[in-house]
Structures are given as C-alpha cells and as structure tokens.
Scaffold this motif. Structure first.
Motif, PDB file in Angstrom:
ATOM      1  N   GLU A   1     -29.048   6.449   9.725  1.00 41.41           N
ATOM      2  CA  GLU A   1     -29.502   7.820   9.541  1.00 41.41           C
ATOM      3  C   GLU A   1     -30.446   8.224  10.683  1.00 41.41           C
ATOM      4  N   LYS A   2     -31.341   7.357  11.066  1.00 43.75           N
ATOM      5  CA  LYS A   2     -32.273   7.663  12.170  1.00 43.75           C
ATOM      6  C   LYS A   2     -31.503   7.838  13.470  1.00 43.75           C
ATOM      7  N   LEU A   3     -30.500   7.016  13.690  1.00 43.48           N
ATOM      8  CA  LEU A   3     -29.696   7.106  14.896  1.00 43.48           C
ATOM      9  C   LEU A   3     -28.937   8.440  14.953  1.00 43.48           C
ATOM     10  N   PHE A   4     -28.378   8.855  13.832  1.00 44.78           N
ATOM     11  CA  PHE A   4     -27.683  10.144  13.782  1.00 44.78           C
ATOM     12  C   PHE A   4     -28.646  11.292  14.050  1.00 44.78           C
ATOM     13  N   GLU A   5     -29.853  11.192  13.533  1.00 42.22           N
ATOM     14  CA  GLU A   5     -30.851  12.246  13.763  1.00 42.22           C
ATOM     15  C   GLU A   5     -31.171  12.357  15.246  1.00 42.22           C
ATOM     16  N   ARG A   6     -31.292  11.235  15.907  1.00 39.66           N
ATOM     17  CA  ARG A   6     -31.596  11.257  17.349  1.00 39.66           C
ATOM     18  C   ARG A   6     -30.421  11.863  18.117  1.00 39.66           C
ATOM     19  N   LEU A   7     -29.221  11.435  17.770  1.00 43.16           N
ATOM     20  CA  LEU A   7     -28.051  11.971  18.464  1.00 43.16           C
ATOM     21  C   LEU A   7     -27.937  13.480  18.249  1.00 43.16           C
TER      22      LEU A   7
END
Length: 173
Positions: A162-168
């Motif tokens: 989820e954090k990775l998707f937010e950054r992307l």
C-alpha cells in the motif's frame, strides 16, 4: 601453541644441540595433528653434566710462563710463577662439552612431544565441540527469527504494498 591453519606448519625453537632431532619431532607431531600452525618451544638442561671435559691450552700456558719468566729476569722480581697463577689467565683452563647421546635424549623428548601433542589434540577436540554448540545455538536463533518474520509477513506485505502504491501514485501525479 597452535592456531587453525589450512596446512601443517610447525616452527620449533630449541637448543642447537637438538637440531638433529627436528625431523623426528615433526613426524611425531604429524601423527597427532594434520593441520594448523604450531609453535613449539623446547628447553633442555643436562643437570648431571657428566659431559664436560676439563682441558688446558698447553701452548698458551707455555707462552704465559715464558713471558712471566722474562718479566722476572728483566725486572729483577722474585720468582713466584706457579701452576695456580698461570691457570688463572684467560683461556688456559677451560671446559669443553662432549657430544650428547641424542638417542637417549630422544627417548625423553619423544615422550614430551607425544604428551604435548595429545594434550593439544584433546584441547582442539573440546574447542571444536564448543564451537559446534555455539554455531548450532546461533542457527536455532536465526530459525526462530525467520519464523517471526514469516508470521509478520502476512501483515507487513499488504502494508508495504500500500505504501509503495501511494508513492507511485504521488510520482505519477
């Protein structure tokens, strides 16, 4: 004294009179120890000392006597030249060591080398057991930590995703 080493490397410090026995010592050590760097220190004293021969230098004693007589004549001195006087001059009376019986010495030295090698072998065995136990405990600790990590994987992975998707998403915007 010994430390771990890939090859068998022995450094022997001993009196020069024992050098002819060095090869026998190395072969005896190799019966017990196949690898490692070893430092071996040997001291030897013959407490009986039947191997000393007392000698005197005849030509030097004669030269001392001759010079003393010449001094007596030239200086008009009283003649008190004696054996005890001449024997006190340097290098007139001396001791000389006869050859040691290396076969007799080897009998004693071989036992000492074998005893020391057996003690070292025993110490290395015990040290190996302690290292094995320590490594197994560390391996068990790693396995326990892996189980903790696997248990947390279920909760950590979705959170991380989820954090990775937010950054992307932030980068794409």
């Amino acid at each position: 004294k010994g430390v771990n080493h890939r090859y068998f490397d022995v450094n022997i410090r001993m009196p020069k009179s024992l050098f002819p026995l060095e090869d026998r010592m190395r072969k005896t050590l190799q019966e017990y120890i196949t690898r490692g760097k070893l430092d071996m220190f040997i001291t030897y004293r013959n407490h009986i000392k039947d191997d000393l021969e007392v000698k005197y230098n005849e030509s030097l004693a004669g030269r001392y006597a001759s010079i003393l007589k010449r001094m007596r004549d030239e200086l008009g001195l009283v003649d008190d030249v004696s054996v005890s006087l001449i024997s006190k001059f340097p290098d007139v009376v001396y001791t000389e060591e006869t050859e040691e019986n290396l076969d007799e010495i080897w009998i004693l030295l071989e036992k000492a080398v074998r005893d020391a090698a057996a003690i070292m072998q025993d110490m290395r065995q015990k040290e190996g057991e302690l290292l094995k136990r320590d490594m197994l405990q560390k391996a068990d600790s790693i396995l326990e930590k892996l189980e903790i990590i696997k248990a947390r994987e279920v909760t950590v992975m979705p959170s991380y995703r989820e954090k990775l998707f937010e950054r992307l998403k932030g980068i794409m915007d």
